[in-house]
Write an enzyme that holds these catalytic residues in place. Structure first.
Site, short mmCIF file in Angstrom:
data_model
loop_
_atom_site.label_atom_id
_atom_site.label_comp_id
_atom_site.label_asym_id
_atom_site.label_seq_id
_atom_site.Cartn_x
_atom_site.Cartn_y
_atom_site.Cartn_z
N THR A 159 0.79 -1.23 0.00
CA THR A 159 0.00 0.00 0.00
C THR A 159 0.82 1.28 0.00
O THR A 159 0.30 2.35 -0.31
CB THR A 159 -0.95 0.01 1.21
OG1 THR A 159 -1.90 1.05 1.08
CG2 THR A 159 -0.18 0.18 2.51
N TYR A 160 2.10 1.21 0.35
CA TYR A 160 2.91 2.43 0.43
C TYR A 160 3.06 3.05 -0.95
O TYR A 160 3.61 2.45 -1.87
CB TYR A 160 4.29 2.14 1.02
CG TYR A 160 4.29 1.65 2.46
CD1 TYR A 160 3.20 1.86 3.30
CD2 TYR A 160 5.38 0.97 2.97
CE1 TYR A 160 3.21 1.41 4.61
CE2 TYR A 160 5.40 0.51 4.28
CZ TYR A 160 4.31 0.74 5.09
OH TYR A 160 4.32 0.29 6.40
#
Length: 326
Positions: A58-59
């Protein structure tokens, strides 16, 4: 840099883990570095003995994993590096684009490996607890990921101790792969994990790799008691406001500064040295967007606080509600 075993596994990791959330091209977060600016920091980390790196799908919408794969391969062979990533947060549209269902886990690991440019990750972690998916389904899917050779070990992140124990029990009952690590929210401002999770991990031989060891920079002085902000991140990171909003948090921040001043070192070094000295802690996950951030992390690994300093750092702590599990 000292190396230790991750929990009771044979996997050796550096005592400082470099968090890769701060790197990736095209991020919407203004404090995230693109790959060109991140490369010197990665090189300095490797030169300083760091071999353990943590990211998540998700980063920066996957850009962190892309940067992790491209940059680490410039300085380390695959056998020299230990790479960890995570699964849970929504990555694609639709009801099945996130969570810990078998459907999402199997698609997410393949997507992560593609972005990383790797055949496997060393540590595959669930980013949060998924209350909508039976834990039996999650643990079996993670076991299948390991059996397929796509991950060597599995780990978990912030959750209640009873949830972690339940997941391990399910794995044991079915002879599936157990979690070998826990990534909790833990620092001088937030110590609630000392109540149940960390004692549980010590008892069970689970590696502890805390996130936010500097309270997203608050312990390093990136914001003040009156609300002043001193860095781009502190001015744009709303999650910090949610985590660290108690006025008493700044009593601890100021005490860290006092101890650091007496030592003649930055506050960041003292806060990290305290965490590195806590029972059960394997390797704090430290973020870095400037060379000085990395230098403080490397210096903290060698800094030893005495009993009086530790007592002064701890005495002003005030209990918090549970923060970071959701």
């Amino acid at each position: 840099m000292k190396n230790v075993n991750l929990g009771k596994t044979g996997l050796r990791v550096s005592r400082v883990c470099l968090g890769m959330m701060s790197f990736g091209n095209g991020s919407e977060r203004p404090w995230v570095l693109d790959e060109d600016r991140a490369e010197p920091i990665i090189k300095d980390a490797v030169d300083g003995g760091i071999t353990f790196f943590d990211t998540a799908d998700t980063y920066s919408k996957g850009a962190s994993e892309v940067a992790t794969g491209r940059l680490l391969h410039k300085f380390l062979s695959r056998d020299e590096m230990v790479v960890a990533t995570k699964v849970f947060m929504p990555m694609t549209p639709g009801e099945n684009g996130g969570g810990l269902s078998a459907k999402h886990i199997h698609s997410a690991i393949d997507a992560s490996l593609t972005r990383l440019g790797m055949e496997y990750v060393d540590l595959y972690q669930i980013h949060r607890w998924d209350s909508r998916t039976p834990i039996e389904e999650t643990m079996e899917a993670l076991h299948d990921v390991v059996r397929a050779g796509k991950a060597r070990y599995i780990g978990a992140s912030s959750m209640f101790a009873w949830q972690f124990a339940k997941a391990q029990h399910v794995a044991d009952l079915n002879h599936w792969t157990r979690f070998v690590s826990m990534q909790p929210h833990y620092n001088l401002i937030y110590r609630e994990e000392e109540r149940e999770m960390i004692p549980h991990c010590i008892d069970q031989g689970i590696g502890v790799i805390p996130w936010s060891p500097l309270a997203r920079g608050v312990l390093a002085g990136n914001r003040g008691r009156a609300g002043e902000r001193h860095t781009t991140r502190s001015d744009t990171d709303d999650f910090t406001d949610y985590l660290y909003s108690q006025p008493t948090d700044f009593d601890v921040v100021e005490r860290v500064a006092e101890v650091a001043s007496a030592r003649g070192v930055p506050s960041a070094q003292v806060a990290l040295a305290w965490l590195l000295g806590r029972p059960g802690v394997t390797a704090p996950i430290v973020g870095a967007t400037k060379p000085g951030h990395l230098a403080d992390a490397l210096a903290a690994e060698k800094l030893r606080l005495d009993d009086e300093e530790i007592a002064r750092l701890e005495e002003l702590y005030v209990p918090h509600p549970v923060l970071g599990h959701f």
